[in-house]
Motif scaffolding. Structure first.
Motif, PDB file in Angstrom:
ATOM      1  N   GLN A 129       0.981  -1.176   0.007  1.00  0.00           N
ATOM      2  CA  GLN A 129      -0.024  -0.045   0.046  1.00  0.00           C
ATOM      3  C   GLN A 129       0.892   1.205  -0.048  1.00  0.00           C
ATOM      4  O   GLN A 129       1.908   1.269   0.604  1.00  0.00           O
ATOM      5  CB  GLN A 129      -0.716   0.021   1.400  1.00  0.00           C
ATOM      6  CG  GLN A 129      -1.801  -1.318   1.304  1.00  0.00           C
ATOM      7  CD  GLN A 129      -2.993  -1.051   0.490  1.00  0.00           C
ATOM      8  OE1 GLN A 129      -3.443   0.235   0.285  1.00  0.00           O
ATOM      9  NE2 GLN A 129      -3.866  -1.977   0.664  1.00  0.00           N
ATOM     10  N   ALA A 130       0.429   2.336  -0.694  1.00  0.00           N
ATOM     11  CA  ALA A 130       1.085   3.395  -0.622  1.00  0.00           C
ATOM     12  C   ALA A 130       0.610   4.670   0.374  1.00  0.00           C
ATOM     13  O   ALA A 130      -0.434   4.227   0.918  1.00  0.00           O
ATOM     14  CB  ALA A 130       1.031   4.054  -1.951  1.00  0.00           C
ATOM     15  N   ILE A 131       1.389   5.432   0.698  1.00  0.00           N
ATOM     16  CA  ILE A 131       0.935   6.429   1.441  1.00  0.00           C
ATOM     17  C   ILE A 131       0.202   7.421   1.098  1.00  0.00           C
ATOM     18  O   ILE A 131       0.689   8.178  -0.009  1.00  0.00           O
ATOM     19  CB  ILE A 131       2.148   7.172   2.412  1.00  0.00           C
ATOM     20  CG1 ILE A 131       2.741   5.977   3.238  1.00  0.00           C
ATOM     21  CG2 ILE A 131       1.907   8.250   3.251  1.00  0.00           C
ATOM     22  CD1 ILE A 131       4.071   6.398   3.996  1.00  0.00           C
ATOM     23  N   GLY A 132      -0.968   7.830   1.239  1.00  0.00           N
ATOM     24  CA  GLY A 132      -1.936   8.533   0.717  1.00  0.00           C
ATOM     25  C   GLY A 132      -2.288   9.908   1.430  1.00  0.00           C
ATOM     26  O   GLY A 132      -2.935  10.823   1.009  1.00  0.00           O
ATOM     27  N   ILE A 133      -1.757   9.934   2.841  1.00  0.00           N
ATOM     28  CA  ILE A 133      -2.363  10.801   3.767  1.00  0.00           C
ATOM     29  C   ILE A 133      -1.174  11.206   4.551  1.00  0.00           C
ATOM     30  O   ILE A 133      -0.273  10.452   5.046  1.00  0.00           O
ATOM     31  CB  ILE A 133      -3.297  10.419   4.477  1.00  0.00           C
ATOM     32  CG1 ILE A 133      -4.667   9.909   4.119  1.00  0.00           C
ATOM     33  CG2 ILE A 133      -3.833  11.448   5.538  1.00  0.00           C
ATOM     34  CD1 ILE A 133      -5.712   9.420   4.652  1.00  0.00           C
ATOM     35  N   VAL A 134      -0.703  12.486   4.723  1.00  0.00           N
ATOM     36  CA  VAL A 134       0.237  12.965   5.603  1.00  0.00           C
ATOM     37  C   VAL A 134      -0.467  13.777   6.667  1.00  0.00           C
ATOM     38  O   VAL A 134      -1.393  14.644   6.284  1.00  0.00           O
ATOM     39  CB  VAL A 134       1.181  14.182   4.860  1.00  0.00           C
ATOM     40  CG1 VAL A 134       1.995  14.745   5.849  1.00  0.00           C
ATOM     41  CG2 VAL A 134       2.077  13.404   3.747  1.00  0.00           C
ATOM     42  N   ASP A 138      -3.959   2.229  -0.693  1.00  0.00           N
ATOM     43  CA  ASP A 138      -3.286   3.379  -0.987  1.00  0.00           C
ATOM     44  C   ASP A 138      -3.657   4.650  -0.123  1.00  0.00           C
ATOM     45  O   ASP A 138      -3.394   5.701  -0.287  1.00  0.00           O
ATOM     46  CB  ASP A 138      -3.080   3.654  -2.326  1.00  0.00           C
ATOM     47  CG  ASP A 138      -2.165   2.616  -3.177  1.00  0.00           C
ATOM     48  OD1 ASP A 138      -1.678   1.714  -2.812  1.00  0.00           O
ATOM     49  OD2 ASP A 138      -2.726   2.577  -4.537  1.00  0.00           O
ATOM     50  N   TRP A 139      -4.118   4.314   1.106  1.00  0.00           N
ATOM     51  CA  TRP A 139      -4.485   5.290   1.778  1.00  0.00           C
ATOM     52  C   TRP A 139      -3.678   5.257   3.364  1.00  0.00           C
ATOM     53  O   TRP A 139      -3.976   5.483   4.360  1.00  0.00           O
ATOM     54  CB  TRP A 139      -5.822   5.270   2.280  1.00  0.00           C
ATOM     55  CG  TRP A 139      -6.685   5.530   1.186  1.00  0.00           C
ATOM     56  CD1 TRP A 139      -7.651   5.182   0.274  1.00  0.00           C
ATOM     57  CD2 TRP A 139      -6.697   7.049   0.366  1.00  0.00           C
ATOM     58  NE1 TRP A 139      -8.144   5.829  -0.747  1.00  0.00           N
ATOM     59  CE2 TRP A 139      -7.383   7.110  -0.592  1.00  0.00           C
ATOM     60  CE3 TRP A 139      -6.024   8.272   0.653  1.00  0.00           C
ATOM     61  CZ2 TRP A 139      -7.788   8.098  -1.629  1.00  0.00           C
ATOM     62  CZ3 TRP A 139      -6.108   9.396  -0.188  1.00  0.00           C
ATOM     63  CH2 TRP A 139      -6.915   9.198  -1.271  1.00  0.00           C
ATOM     64  N   LEU A 140      -2.473   4.664   3.307  1.00  0.00           N
ATOM     65  CA  LEU A 140      -1.581   4.501   4.661  1.00  0.00           C
ATOM     66  C   LEU A 140      -1.058   6.199   4.952  1.00  0.00           C
ATOM     67  O   LEU A 140      -1.203   6.828   4.180  1.00  0.00           O
ATOM     68  CB  LEU A 140      -0.474   3.699   4.410  1.00  0.00           C
ATOM     69  CG  LEU A 140      -0.506   2.303   4.381  1.00  0.00           C
ATOM     70  CD1 LEU A 140       0.578   1.709   3.953  1.00  0.00           C
ATOM     71  CD2 LEU A 140      -1.427   1.635   5.369  1.00  0.00           C
ATOM     72  N   ILE A 141      -0.782   6.193   6.258  1.00  0.00           N
ATOM     73  CA  ILE A 141      -0.627   7.515   6.812  1.00  0.00           C
ATOM     74  C   ILE A 141       0.744   7.548   7.153  1.00  0.00           C
ATOM     75  O   ILE A 141       1.503   6.901   7.739  1.00  0.00           O
ATOM     76  CB  ILE A 141      -1.553   7.675   8.099  1.00  0.00           C
ATOM     77  CG1 ILE A 141      -2.950   7.457   7.737  1.00  0.00           C
ATOM     78  CG2 ILE A 141      -1.405   9.205   8.685  1.00  0.00           C
ATOM     79  CD1 ILE A 141      -3.998   7.499   8.930  1.00  0.00           C
ATOM     80  N   ALA A 156       1.254  10.049  -4.820  1.00  0.00           N
ATOM     81  CA  ALA A 156       0.591   9.047  -3.936  1.00  0.00           C
ATOM     82  C   ALA A 156      -0.148  10.057  -3.030  1.00  0.00           C
ATOM     83  O   ALA A 156      -1.449   9.443  -2.706  1.00  0.00           O
ATOM     84  CB  ALA A 156       1.278   8.067  -3.368  1.00  0.00           C
ATOM     85  N   CYS A 157       0.170  10.904  -2.555  1.00  0.00           N
ATOM     86  CA  CYS A 157      -0.288  11.966  -1.531  1.00  0.00           C
ATOM     87  C   CYS A 157      -1.498  12.733  -2.034  1.00  0.00           C
ATOM     88  O   CYS A 157      -1.345  13.371  -2.986  1.00  0.00           O
ATOM     89  CB  CYS A 157       0.618  12.855  -0.802  1.00  0.00           C
ATOM     90  SG  CYS A 157      -0.127  13.828   0.455  1.00  0.00           S
ATOM     91  N   ARG A 158      -2.767  12.605  -1.690  1.00  0.00           N
ATOM     92  CA  ARG A 158      -3.751  13.252  -1.890  1.00  0.00           C
ATOM     93  C   ARG A 158      -4.674  14.130  -0.608  1.00  0.00           C
ATOM     94  O   ARG A 158      -5.436  15.196  -0.947  1.00  0.00           O
ATOM     95  CB  ARG A 158      -4.833  12.281  -2.452  1.00  0.00           C
ATOM     96  CG  ARG A 158      -4.465  11.290  -3.677  1.00  0.00           C
ATOM     97  CD  ARG A 158      -3.745  12.196  -4.716  1.00  0.00           C
ATOM     98  NE  ARG A 158      -4.260  13.167  -5.373  1.00  0.00           N
ATOM     99  CZ  ARG A 158      -4.931  12.823  -6.500  1.00  0.00           C
ATOM    100  NH1 ARG A 158      -4.829  11.793  -7.032  1.00  0.00           N
ATOM    101  NH2 ARG A 158      -5.698  13.821  -7.189  1.00  0.00           N
ATOM    102  N   ILE A 159      -3.973  13.812   0.389  1.00  0.00           N
ATOM    103  CA  ILE A 159      -4.739  14.501   1.657  1.00  0.00           C
ATOM    104  C   ILE A 159      -3.704  14.887   2.749  1.00  0.00           C
ATOM    105  O   ILE A 159      -2.841  14.121   2.949  1.00  0.00           O
ATOM    106  CB  ILE A 159      -5.818  13.589   2.328  1.00  0.00           C
ATOM    107  CG1 ILE A 159      -7.027  13.508   1.603  1.00  0.00           C
ATOM    108  CG2 ILE A 159      -6.340  14.316   3.721  1.00  0.00           C
ATOM    109  CD1 ILE A 159      -8.166  12.319   1.967  1.00  0.00           C
ATOM    110  N   VAL A 160      -3.721  16.063   3.107  1.00  0.00           N
ATOM    111  CA  VAL A 160      -2.742  16.529   4.239  1.00  0.00           C
ATOM    112  C   VAL A 160      -3.900  16.861   5.299  1.00  0.00           C
ATOM    113  O   VAL A 160      -4.533  17.835   5.310  1.00  0.00           O
ATOM    114  CB  VAL A 160      -1.944  17.758   3.863  1.00  0.00           C
ATOM    115  CG1 VAL A 160      -1.033  18.161   4.954  1.00  0.00           C
ATOM    116  CG2 VAL A 160      -1.023  17.447   2.876  1.00  0.00           C
TER     117      VAL A 160
END
Length: 453
Positions: free
Chosen positions: A25-30, A56-59, A119-123
């Protein structure tokens, strides 16, 4: 033996867990401000989404001031347990949505790279009210802002723009009225000062929805961790303990993809305002009242304070007679039932939520928890008696000094000792020569608090 990816395989079947492969899974949230609340709330919801097949919503968690959470979670590969308590029962879930924790002062380039990753879509943010560095009139305080998330966020956004990547959604999860609008305005101020062209890109490409978050998450104590270790057979330094109740209301305005959180109880709505106003003025307002009045009465925990008949009466009055008339409820929102539920939640002795924890950062919390209600009542014929009593207890809190944990605490404790309540009220509502007030815009209701109640 420490909890980690390898030892977690030996946990008993009574521990609920997701069935997704984190290594694929990719990191999608910082997420900035990865404390206990985030782990018990947004990370928990995201773990449920990943367990249901979302990808792909790992943090990536970011700590701004301390290595404590990184020290807790990184040796555990980001894994932690969440224990939900109610009465005599407790259930445990292994949460795997956090992949890593970065300490920003030492790993700033890695934080920026995570924000700039395609991959990041949300902070997202749980930095507490003081982390937004608001000054007078919702103006950004540049000196405080430079120590918060703004520089790293700006660098990450600039890197996305340079790489011709789409914008991201900034998701504030702190107790501020119109938190999306507040955050958007403060970010614009930072970008306008640093890079006006980036501010234009931000306005065009990014979105900042408002949210309301609700879950009581007491600070974990040594006895909690010891009891958990005895039960699961592993030491979990990052464990969180919470109530079964959880609520997350989000304005459905995202810049791109998002997890299907609504499949797991999250409310996606057009307007968060009725929910956040009720939560700030009823739950948070009563919480602060019980904290300051409870400490003054010699109590340690919220369940002890609400069991005190006089304090329970005050909390009921604040919610039902002072806050409720100021809240424009939306369809299906029953404020009377909400008040009943809040009292029941406060009274649960299994949570052991310390009043001193709730009492932190009073200067940052009092405006939205009490002053907005008092202003709304001004001129209606309904007095703010419970709020005024809570304010008196906050002044006692400053005079006592033992429990004060506040960005302006040292100044106000000294001012209280030298000049008493009038000096503190003047500093908060009116300011001093060359010094703006802490609560700009509320000067017209300062009279409510000048006379002890």
């Amino acid at each position: 033996m420490r909890l980690n990816s390898e030892t977690a395989a030996g946990l008993s079947a009574e521990i609920t867990r997701g069935n997704y492969d984190r290594d694929e899974q990719a990191i999608g949230i910082v997420h900035f401000g990865i404390g206990a609340f985030h782990r018990a709330h947004q990370a928990w919801y995201t773990d449920l989404a990943l367990s249901a097949g979302e990808r792909d919503w790992l943090i990536c968690g970011v700590s701004l001031r301390s290595t404590a959470v990184a020290d807790q979670l990184d040796p555990q590969d980001g894994l932690f347990t969440l224990t939900e308590r109610s009465g005599d029962s407790a259930s445990i879930r292994l949460v795997g949505s956090v992949r890593e924790v970065l300490f920003a002062p030492r790993q700033s380039d890695r934080v920026v790279a995570r924000i700039a990753d395609p991959a990041c879509r949300i902070v997202s943010f749980t930095v507490t009210e003081k982390g937004y560095a608001r000054g007078e009139g919702d103006r950004l305080d540049p000196s405080r802002a430079s120590e918060s998330f703004y520089p790293l966020l700006a660098r990450g956004l600039a890197a996305r723009r340079a790489a011709d990547l789409p914008g991201v959604t900034l998701l504030p999860c702190d107790n501020l009225a119109d938190n999306g609008g507040v955050l958007a305005g403060l970010v614009r101020q930072w970008l306008e000062a640093e890079d006006p062209a980036l501010r234009e890109w931000f306005d065009r490409e990014c979105r900042v929805p408002s949210t309301m978050v609700d879950r009581i998450v007491p600070r974990s104590g040594p006895e909690d961790l010891e009891d958990l270790e005895a039960r699961i057979g592993l030491h979990d330094a990052g464990a969180v303990f919470t109530e079964r109740f959880s609520q997350w209301v989000i304005e459905d305005d995202f810049a791109g993809p998002r997890p299907a959180w609504e499949c797991h109880g999250v409310q996606m709505v057009d307007d968060v305002a009725p929910y956040e106003t009720a939560k700030l003025r009823m739950l948070n307002g009563a919480h602060s009242l019980l904290a300051y009045c409870g400490l003054r009465a010699g109590h340690d925990f919220i369940h002890e304070a609400v069991a005190d008949p006089e304090l329970r009466h005050l909390a009921e009055r604040l919610m039902r007679r002072e806050a409720m008339p100021t809240i424009p409820a939306t369809a299906g929102q029953d404020l009377g039932t909400y008040a009943d539920e809040l009292i029941a939640r406060f009274a649960d002795p299994t949570l052991r939520h310390r009043l001193a924890q709730i009492a932190m950062d009073g200067t940052q919390k009092i405006p939205q928890r009490w002053l907005d209600t008092a202003r709304a009542l001004s001129g209606t014929g309904i007095n703010s008696r419970a709020i005024a009593r809570g304010f008196d207890a906050w002044l006692w809190h400053l005079a006592d000094g033992r429990f004060v944990d506040d960005p302006f605490g040292q100044e106000l404790v000294s001012l209280m000792a030298a000049g008493g309540r009038e000096a503190v009220i003047a500093r908060c509502f009116e300011g001093a020569e060359g010094i703006p007030p802490l609560w700009a815009g509320y000067r017209d209701i300062a009279w409510i608090f000048r006379k002890p109640r």
